[in-house]
Design a protein around this motif. Structure first.
Motif, PDB file in Angstrom:
ATOM      1  N   CYS A  61      55.564  42.920  56.368  1.00  8.83           N
ATOM      2  CA  CYS A  61      55.596  41.565  56.922  1.00  8.83           C
ATOM      3  C   CYS A  61      55.298  40.565  55.802  1.00  8.83           C
ATOM      4  O   CYS A  61      54.328  40.732  55.057  1.00  8.83           O
ATOM      5  CB  CYS A  61      54.556  41.443  58.038  1.00  8.83           C
ATOM      6  SG  CYS A  61      54.365  39.775  58.697  1.00  8.83           S
ATOM      7  N   VAL A  62      56.126  39.540  55.675  1.00  8.23           N
ATOM      8  CA  VAL A  62      55.924  38.547  54.621  1.00  8.23           C
ATOM      9  C   VAL A  62      54.712  37.653  54.882  1.00  8.23           C
ATOM     10  O   VAL A  62      54.214  37.000  53.980  1.00  8.23           O
ATOM     11  CB  VAL A  62      57.176  37.652  54.419  1.00  8.23           C
ATOM     12  CG1 VAL A  62      58.351  38.475  53.937  1.00  8.23           C
ATOM     13  CG2 VAL A  62      57.517  36.883  55.676  1.00  8.23           C
ATOM     14  N   SER A  63      54.226  37.666  56.121  1.00  8.42           N
ATOM     15  CA  SER A  63      53.095  36.812  56.457  1.00  8.42           C
ATOM     16  C   SER A  63      51.756  37.529  56.300  1.00  8.42           C
ATOM     17  O   SER A  63      50.855  37.027  55.632  1.00  8.42           O
ATOM     18  CB  SER A  63      53.248  36.293  57.889  1.00  8.42           C
ATOM     19  OG  SER A  63      52.230  35.395  58.204  1.00  8.42           O
ATOM     20  N   CYS A  64      51.642  38.724  56.894  1.00  5.97           N
ATOM     21  CA  CYS A  64      50.340  39.414  56.871  1.00  5.97           C
ATOM     22  C   CYS A  64      50.317  40.670  56.004  1.00  5.97           C
ATOM     23  O   CYS A  64      49.259  41.224  55.730  1.00  5.97           O
ATOM     24  CB  CYS A  64      49.896  39.759  58.293  1.00  5.97           C
ATOM     25  SG  CYS A  64      50.863  41.080  59.058  1.00  5.97           S
TER      26      CYS A  64
ATOM     27  N   THR B 194      61.616  39.771  59.007  1.00  3.35           N
ATOM     28  CA  THR B 194      60.709  39.684  57.864  1.00  3.35           C
ATOM     29  C   THR B 194      59.252  39.579  58.305  1.00  3.35           C
ATOM     30  O   THR B 194      58.357  39.579  57.473  1.00  3.35           O
ATOM     31  CB  THR B 194      61.044  38.470  56.981  1.00  3.35           C
ATOM     32  OG1 THR B 194      60.968  37.294  57.776  1.00  3.35           O
ATOM     33  CG2 THR B 194      62.431  38.602  56.368  1.00  3.35           C
ATOM     34  N   THR B 195      59.024  39.448  59.623  1.00  4.73           N
ATOM     35  CA  THR B 195      57.654  39.348  60.140  1.00  4.73           C
ATOM     36  C   THR B 195      57.452  40.370  61.246  1.00  4.73           C
ATOM     37  O   THR B 195      58.405  40.820  61.879  1.00  4.73           O
ATOM     38  CB  THR B 195      57.374  37.936  60.707  1.00  4.73           C
ATOM     39  OG1 THR B 195      58.342  37.632  61.704  1.00  4.73           O
ATOM     40  CG2 THR B 195      57.412  36.879  59.608  1.00  4.73           C
TER      41      THR B 195
ATOM     42  N   CYS C 252      53.008  35.850  63.313  1.00  2.00           N
ATOM     43  CA  CYS C 252      53.359  35.859  61.891  1.00  2.00           C
ATOM     44  C   CYS C 252      54.580  34.988  61.622  1.00  2.00           C
ATOM     45  O   CYS C 252      54.673  34.338  60.585  1.00  2.00           O
ATOM     46  CB  CYS C 252      53.592  37.277  61.399  1.00  2.00           C
ATOM     47  SG  CYS C 252      52.048  38.165  61.103  1.00  2.00           S
ATOM     48  N   ARG C 253      55.549  34.950  62.567  1.00  2.00           N
ATOM     49  CA  ARG C 253      56.716  34.080  62.403  1.00  2.00           C
ATOM     50  C   ARG C 253      56.283  32.618  62.355  1.00  2.00           C
ATOM     51  O   ARG C 253      56.734  31.842  61.518  1.00  2.00           O
ATOM     52  CB  ARG C 253      57.718  34.288  63.542  1.00  2.00           C
ATOM     53  CG  ARG C 253      58.672  35.422  63.292  1.00  2.00           C
ATOM     54  CD  ARG C 253      59.819  35.439  64.284  1.00  2.00           C
ATOM     55  NE  ARG C 253      59.418  35.595  65.676  1.00  2.00           N
ATOM     56  CZ  ARG C 253      59.060  36.752  66.243  1.00  2.00           C
ATOM     57  NH1 ARG C 253      59.054  37.853  65.523  1.00  2.00           N
ATOM     58  NH2 ARG C 253      58.725  36.801  67.508  1.00  2.00           N
TER      59      ARG C 253
ATOM     60  N   LYS D   8      54.553  31.945  59.076  1.00  2.00           N
ATOM     61  CA  LYS D   8      55.538  31.904  57.984  1.00  2.00           C
ATOM     62  C   LYS D   8      56.235  30.542  57.955  1.00  2.00           C
ATOM     63  O   LYS D   8      56.373  29.925  56.904  1.00  2.00           O
ATOM     64  CB  LYS D   8      56.568  33.017  58.183  1.00  2.00           C
ATOM     65  CG  LYS D   8      57.736  32.945  57.226  1.00  2.00           C
ATOM     66  CD  LYS D   8      58.788  33.966  57.599  1.00  2.00           C
ATOM     67  CE  LYS D   8      60.119  33.601  56.994  1.00  2.00           C
ATOM     68  NZ  LYS D   8      61.205  34.376  57.532  1.00  2.00           N
ATOM     69  N   HIS D   9      56.656  30.051  59.113  1.00  2.00           N
ATOM     70  CA  HIS D   9      57.359  28.766  59.171  1.00  2.00           C
ATOM     71  C   HIS D   9      56.437  27.600  58.830  1.00  2.00           C
ATOM     72  O   HIS D   9      56.844  26.658  58.171  1.00  2.00           O
ATOM     73  CB  HIS D   9      58.029  28.567  60.521  1.00  2.00           C
ATOM     74  CG  HIS D   9      59.196  29.480  60.717  1.00  2.00           C
ATOM     75  ND1 HIS D   9      60.346  29.378  59.981  1.00  2.00           N
ATOM     76  CD2 HIS D   9      59.374  30.543  61.537  1.00  2.00           C
ATOM     77  CE1 HIS D   9      61.188  30.324  60.340  1.00  2.00           C
ATOM     78  NE2 HIS D   9      60.624  31.049  61.285  1.00  2.00           N
TER      79      HIS D   9
ATOM     80  N   GLY E  84      53.901  27.744  56.780  1.00  2.63           N
ATOM     81  CA  GLY E  84      53.712  27.818  55.336  1.00  2.63           C
ATOM     82  C   GLY E  84      54.920  27.291  54.579  1.00  2.63           C
ATOM     83  O   GLY E  84      54.795  26.558  53.601  1.00  2.63           O
ATOM     84  N   ALA E  85      56.120  27.641  55.041  1.00  3.91           N
ATOM     85  CA  ALA E  85      57.342  27.164  54.389  1.00  3.91           C
ATOM     86  C   ALA E  85      57.458  25.656  54.514  1.00  3.91           C
ATOM     87  O   ALA E  85      57.840  24.966  53.575  1.00  3.91           O
ATOM     88  CB  ALA E  85      58.561  27.840  55.008  1.00  3.91           C
TER      89      ALA E  85
END
Length: 141
Positions: A5-8, A21-22, A27-28, A31-32, A34-35
């Protein structure tokens, strides 16, 4: 080793779709967020984010430099407010030619839309508002 997972950083389940990716809805969202923050900080401010600049440039057929200059005004071209009235400024444009006229706050943008961008209707409305209505029979004395 599986994908993470790109977040956790947790391993994604084997059943996860190939483009995932999450690992979860939380986490989605993270992620958004943070972006969005990184895009905003790269240009400086919510209304100058790189994605907003690209979006305005592409949608209205102007250069990215022009979009940056437009969004940097951060002021309604009708009432002069510095607060957009909702989450973002509205890019006012001519509906026949597509030419960008400037930024508007939400109330002014809605007002123009209600008058169908017709200057004659807007002038008639202004005259109506400025008229003395005290002589009307339905106005209490």
């Amino acid at each position: 080793m599986g994908r993470t997972c790109v977040s956790c950083g947790a391993l994604l389940p084997i059943t996860a779709r190939s483009h995932a990716t999450t690992c979860s809805a939380a986490c989605r969202v993270a992620k958004h967020r943070g972006a969005r923050r990184s895009a905003q900080s790269s240009v400086g401010g919510e209304h100058g984010s790189t994605s907003r600049v690209r979006s305005v440039a592409m949608r209205y057929g102007i250069t990215q430099a022009s979009a940056v200059a437009l969004l940097a005004t951060a002021m309604c071209q009708i009432c002069g407010t510095r607060a957009p009235g909702d989450s973002t400024w509205h890019v006012d444009h001519c509906h026949s030619t597509g030419a960008v006229r400037g930024l508007l706050c939400r109330p002014c943008n809605l007002g123009l839309g209600m008058f169908r961008d017709d200057p004659d209707r807007l002038r008639a409305a202004a005259e109506y508002l400025e008229k003395d209505h005290s002589a009307q029979p339905w106005v209490a004395a």
